[in-house]
Scaffold this active site. Structure first.
Site, short mmCIF file in Angstrom:
data_model
loop_
_atom_site.label_atom_id
_atom_site.label_comp_id
_atom_site.label_asym_id
_atom_site.label_seq_id
_atom_site.Cartn_x
_atom_site.Cartn_y
_atom_site.Cartn_z
N TYR A 134 0.82 -1.21 0.00
CA TYR A 134 0.00 0.00 0.00
C TYR A 134 0.85 1.26 0.00
O TYR A 134 0.39 2.31 -0.44
CB TYR A 134 -0.93 -0.01 1.21
CG TYR A 134 -2.10 -0.95 1.03
CD1 TYR A 134 -3.28 -0.50 0.44
CD2 TYR A 134 -2.01 -2.28 1.40
CE1 TYR A 134 -4.34 -1.37 0.24
CE2 TYR A 134 -3.07 -3.16 1.21
CZ TYR A 134 -4.24 -2.69 0.63
OH TYR A 134 -5.28 -3.54 0.42
N PRO A 164 4.90 -5.46 10.71
CA PRO A 164 3.77 -5.63 11.64
C PRO A 164 4.25 -5.72 13.09
O PRO A 164 5.44 -5.88 13.35
CB PRO A 164 3.16 -6.97 11.21
CG PRO A 164 4.29 -7.71 10.58
CD PRO A 164 5.19 -6.68 9.96
N THR A 197 7.14 2.18 8.07
CA THR A 197 7.05 2.77 9.41
C THR A 197 7.90 1.93 10.33
O THR A 197 7.71 0.74 10.44
CB THR A 197 5.62 2.74 9.93
OG1 THR A 197 4.82 3.40 9.00
CG2 THR A 197 5.53 3.44 11.27
N CYS A 253 -1.29 1.51 10.53
CA CYS A 253 -0.30 2.38 11.17
C CYS A 253 -0.59 2.77 12.61
O CYS A 253 0.28 2.66 13.47
CB CYS A 253 -0.14 3.66 10.36
SG CYS A 253 0.85 3.41 8.89
N LYS A 287 -0.13 0.20 15.52
CA LYS A 287 1.25 -0.29 15.50
C LYS A 287 2.22 0.79 15.95
O LYS A 287 3.13 0.54 16.75
CB LYS A 287 1.58 -0.74 14.07
CG LYS A 287 2.96 -1.28 13.90
CD LYS A 287 3.24 -1.64 12.45
CE LYS A 287 3.59 -0.41 11.65
NZ LYS A 287 3.94 -0.72 10.26
N ARG A 338 -6.68 -4.08 7.29
CA ARG A 338 -5.80 -4.28 8.44
C ARG A 338 -6.30 -3.50 9.66
O ARG A 338 -6.54 -2.30 9.56
CB ARG A 338 -4.35 -3.89 8.07
CG ARG A 338 -3.71 -4.92 7.16
CD ARG A 338 -2.32 -4.52 6.72
NE ARG A 338 -2.36 -3.38 5.80
CZ ARG A 338 -1.27 -2.82 5.27
NH1 ARG A 338 -0.08 -3.27 5.58
NH2 ARG A 338 -1.39 -1.81 4.44
C1 UDX Z 1 -2.74 7.18 8.73
C2 UDX Z 1 -2.20 8.61 8.72
O1 UDX Z 1 -3.28 9.53 8.48
C3 UDX Z 1 -1.13 8.75 7.65
O2 UDX Z 1 -0.55 10.04 7.71
C4 UDX Z 1 -0.06 7.71 7.88
O3 UDX Z 1 0.92 7.76 6.86
C5 UDX Z 1 -0.66 6.32 7.93
O4 UDX Z 1 -1.69 6.26 8.92
P1 UDX Z 1 -4.51 5.81 7.29
O5 UDX Z 1 -4.44 4.82 8.40
O6 UDX Z 1 -4.34 5.32 5.91
O7 UDX Z 1 -3.40 6.95 7.50
O8 UDX Z 1 -5.93 6.57 7.34
P2 UDX Z 1 -6.55 7.72 8.25
O9 UDX Z 1 -7.36 8.58 7.36
O10 UDX Z 1 -5.55 8.38 9.08
O11 UDX Z 1 -7.60 6.93 9.16
C6 UDX Z 1 -7.17 6.03 10.17
C7 UDX Z 1 -8.36 5.50 10.93
O12 UDX Z 1 -8.95 6.52 11.72
C8 UDX Z 1 -9.50 4.98 10.05
O13 UDX Z 1 -10.01 3.79 10.62
C9 UDX Z 1 -10.53 6.09 10.08
O14 UDX Z 1 -11.83 5.62 9.86
C10 UDX Z 1 -10.34 6.60 11.49
N1 UDX Z 1 -10.77 8.00 11.66
C11 UDX Z 1 -10.13 9.02 11.01
C12 UDX Z 1 -11.83 8.29 12.53
O15 UDX Z 1 -12.42 7.38 13.15
N2 UDX Z 1 -12.20 9.60 12.72
C13 UDX Z 1 -11.57 10.62 12.08
O16 UDX Z 1 -11.98 11.79 12.31
C14 UDX Z 1 -10.51 10.33 11.19
P1 ADP Z 2 2.70 -1.38 3.51
O1 ADP Z 2 1.31 -0.98 3.90
O2 ADP Z 2 3.73 -0.87 4.48
O3 ADP Z 2 3.03 -1.04 2.10
P2 ADP Z 2 2.31 -4.17 2.76
O4 ADP Z 2 2.23 -5.39 3.63
O5 ADP Z 2 1.13 -3.77 1.95
O6 ADP Z 2 2.80 -2.98 3.70
O7 ADP Z 2 3.51 -4.36 1.72
C1 ADP Z 2 4.79 -4.80 2.04
C2 ADP Z 2 5.30 -5.71 0.91
O8 ADP Z 2 6.67 -5.99 1.13
C3 ADP Z 2 4.58 -7.05 0.81
O9 ADP Z 2 3.98 -7.18 -0.47
C4 ADP Z 2 5.72 -8.09 1.00
O10 ADP Z 2 5.58 -9.23 0.16
C5 ADP Z 2 6.95 -7.29 0.59
N1 ADP Z 2 8.21 -7.80 1.13
C6 ADP Z 2 8.52 -8.09 2.42
N2 ADP Z 2 9.80 -8.51 2.54
C7 ADP Z 2 10.36 -8.45 1.29
C8 ADP Z 2 11.66 -8.74 0.74
N3 ADP Z 2 12.70 -9.13 1.50
N4 ADP Z 2 11.84 -8.57 -0.59
C9 ADP Z 2 10.81 -8.15 -1.38
N5 ADP Z 2 9.58 -7.86 -0.93
C10 ADP Z 2 9.33 -8.01 0.39
#
Ligand code: UDX
Ligand code: ADP
Length: 470
Positions: free
Chosen positions: A18, A99, A138, A287, A290, A357
């Site tokens: 992602y 993770p 992260t 994120c 974690k 997740r």
């Molecule tokens: C977050 C951070 O925003 C981003 O900067 C970082 O890089 C990764 O983590 P993300 O988890 O993708 O991004 O989405 P975000 O929009 O932050 O929402 C996180 C969670 O909080 C979601 O479950 C969302 O539904 C919830 N949320 C968010 C609320 O419940 N209320 C709010 O007002 C905002």
């Molecule tokens: P994020 O949200 O941080 O991007 P993801 O789990 O979606 O996390 O993606 C991490 C990717 O990294 C997974 O697709 C996994 O297969 C890949 N990965 C982990 N270890 C290695 C490695 N040693 N070489 C190549 N790819 C890897």
């Protein structure tokens, strides 16, 4: 320095998830003169990134298909040939999964760094010449130290290519702040780009890439540890706002206030700001939890027990919010949901993503299943296979089972309640007359996102609970 002056011409990103996928797609789109190769060990994932049908990319993210469509095959490549891509790269991004550890020291709190370590070792083994290694995942503070140690060992060994060329490395931290669902906008127009490091020339090489489309005043340079810690802190602050508003939502429900009115009232204070004040079923995503747990672990490690306990409470409140919603559903349905059909609308952790997740839906659904409900789940982007993996059981029509439905109306047919767990826009426009007509009475709407038209649902004869409404 702008990108034309940055010497970087080839990038390899390890991890096509992602973060890695969308980030590299935008870099490739904005910097046509840089060859960007995203590698992953997961063949299925790479195949999906290469799928000619852009609707089938492994990450659902609005606008991503267009960006990938423009750059893929030109200067954006997805492959499982990891070693070749590393060897060819001037700059390697580490964007692998980190993770929370499930066992051993720090289980439940510390990040599992085995994938970071494995990819750092791989870079150490096959990189050539001078390589800038950029942490993108992260990571807990001071991970760069481990990465540097691994790369430093390779440097000292002189285990360079056969021609005797020595290999050298610079390590940078460049945390990602994109939020899923808005990743492309966040990448194209970031509030800031953060680059931490000690090697000024390496920092400028990376800054030069971003400077192609990001104004220089938004590119912040810090030391390595500040950069790593800023990422954890930003996520902890954002998550804290959600736990804070969810705690007030519970108080609103008990006292007759409305959390949306409170949110609006406090959000107009420019010191507080209006964003991240939506009460809901608690935060999910890869994120927030974690990163806070990482912060807690770090604080304990340094003997800062009160600081650790302070941040830990943000996660405790979040889990409590999910439990309380599940318990409230049972209680309103006369204290038992055994055998009752409940329609669950939304499974993703937020709207506009297929990511589940840490989705609040997982915990809430598991608790309802435990009580013997028959769940019928709908989500516009989450597959049935993903739901099965998250709930730890295959679909079944039995008591304590779950199935999917094609539409909210189908899910609601014969159901005692509709639960909204993700704020997909279409759930704001549901036809409550039609839904009310097919439900068993007395029928309930439990709206954990306060997104549905509650008046229309009431007019259709449903009892309505909305998060934070007293
Ligand atoms: C977050 C951070 O925003 C981003 O900067 C970082 O890089 C990764 O983590 P993300 O988890 O993708 O991004 O989405 P975000 O929009 O932050 O929402 C996180 C969670 O909080 C979601 O479950 C969302 O539904 C919830 N949320 C968010 C609320 O419940 N209320 C709010 O007002 C905002
Ligand atoms: P994020 O949200 O941080 O991007 P993801 O789990 O979606 O996390 O993606 C991490 C990717 O990294 C997974 O697709 C996994 O297969 C890949 N990965 C982990 N270890 C290695 C490695 N040693 N070489 C190549 N790819 C890897």
């Amino acid at each position: 320095m702008d990108s034309a002056r940055s010497p970087i011409r080839t990038i390899c990103c390890i991890g096509a998830g992602y973060v890695g996928g969308p980030t590299m797609a935008v870099i490739a789109d904005r910097c046509p003169h840089i060859q960007v190769t995203v590698v992953d060990l997961n063949v299925e994932r790479i195949d999906a990134w290469n799928d000619p049908d852009l609707a089938r990319l492994p990450v659902y993210e609005p606008g991503l298909d267009a960006v990938v469509g423009r750059a893929r095959g030109r200067n954006l490549h997805f492959t499982t040939e990891v070693d070749g891509a590393i060897a060819a790269a001037d700059m390697v991004f580490l964007s692998v999964n980190t993770p929370t550890k499930t066992r051993g020291v720090g289980a439940g709190q510390a990040s599992d760094l085995r994938w970071i370590e494995a990819s750092a070792r791989q870079v150490a083994a096959v990189a050539r010449g001078h390589t800038i290694v950029v942490e993108k995942s992260t990571l807990p503070v001071r991970t760069a130290e481990a990465v540097k140690a691994i790369l430093g060992a390779a440097q000292q060994n002189g285990s360079g290519p056969a021609n005797g060329e020595t290999k050298t490395f610079s390590v940078l931290s460049n945390p990602e702040f994109l939020a899923e669902g808005t990743a492309i906008g966040d990448l194209e127009s970031p509030d800031r780009v953060l680059i931490g490091g000690e090697d000024a020339s390496a920092i400028e090489c990376l800054a030069g890439i971003y400077a192609t489309w990001v104004p220089d005043e938004r590119i912040l340079r810090t030391n390595l540890w500040s950069s790593e810690l800023s990422k954890l802190t930003a996520n902890a602050y954002l998550a804290q706002r959600i736990s804070s508003i969810n705690s007030i939502a519970a108080l609103c429900e008990a006292t007759g206030a409305d959390v949306r009115e409170v949110g609006r009232a406090i959000g107009t204070d420019s010191r507080i700001g209006s964003r991240f004040l939506q009460a809901g079923p608690g935060f999910g995503g890869s994120c927030f939890q974690k990163d806070i747990l990482n912060l807690v672990y770090l604080c304990r490690h340094y003997g800062l027990e009160e600081v650790a306990a302070y941040w830990e409470q943000v996660v405790t409140l979040n889990t409590w919010q999910q439990d309380r919603i599940a318990r409230m559903v049972v209680q309103r349905l006369f204290g038992t949901i055994t055998g009752k059909r409940l329609a669950v609308l939304g499974f993703a952790f937020k709207a506009d993503t297929n990511d589940t997740r840490e989705a609040p839906a997982i915990r809430i659904c598991r608790e309802l299943i435990e009580e013997g409900a028959r769940l019928v789940i709908v989500d516009p982007k989450v597959s049935s296979a993903q739901i099965a993996a998250d709930l730890g059981q295959p679909p079944s029509a039995a008591e304590g089972g779950w199935q999917v439905a094609a539409s909210p109306l189908e899910a609601a047919t014969g159901a005692d309640a509709v639960l909204i767990l993700t704020e997909w826009r279409e759930y704001a426009r549901l036809d409550w007359d039609a839904i009310g007509a097919v439900m068993r009475r007395p029928a309930w709407l439990f709206d954990a996102r306060a997104i549905a038209d509650a008046d229309a649902a009431r007019a259709a004869g449903l009892n309505v609970w909305r998060v934070g409404e007293g």
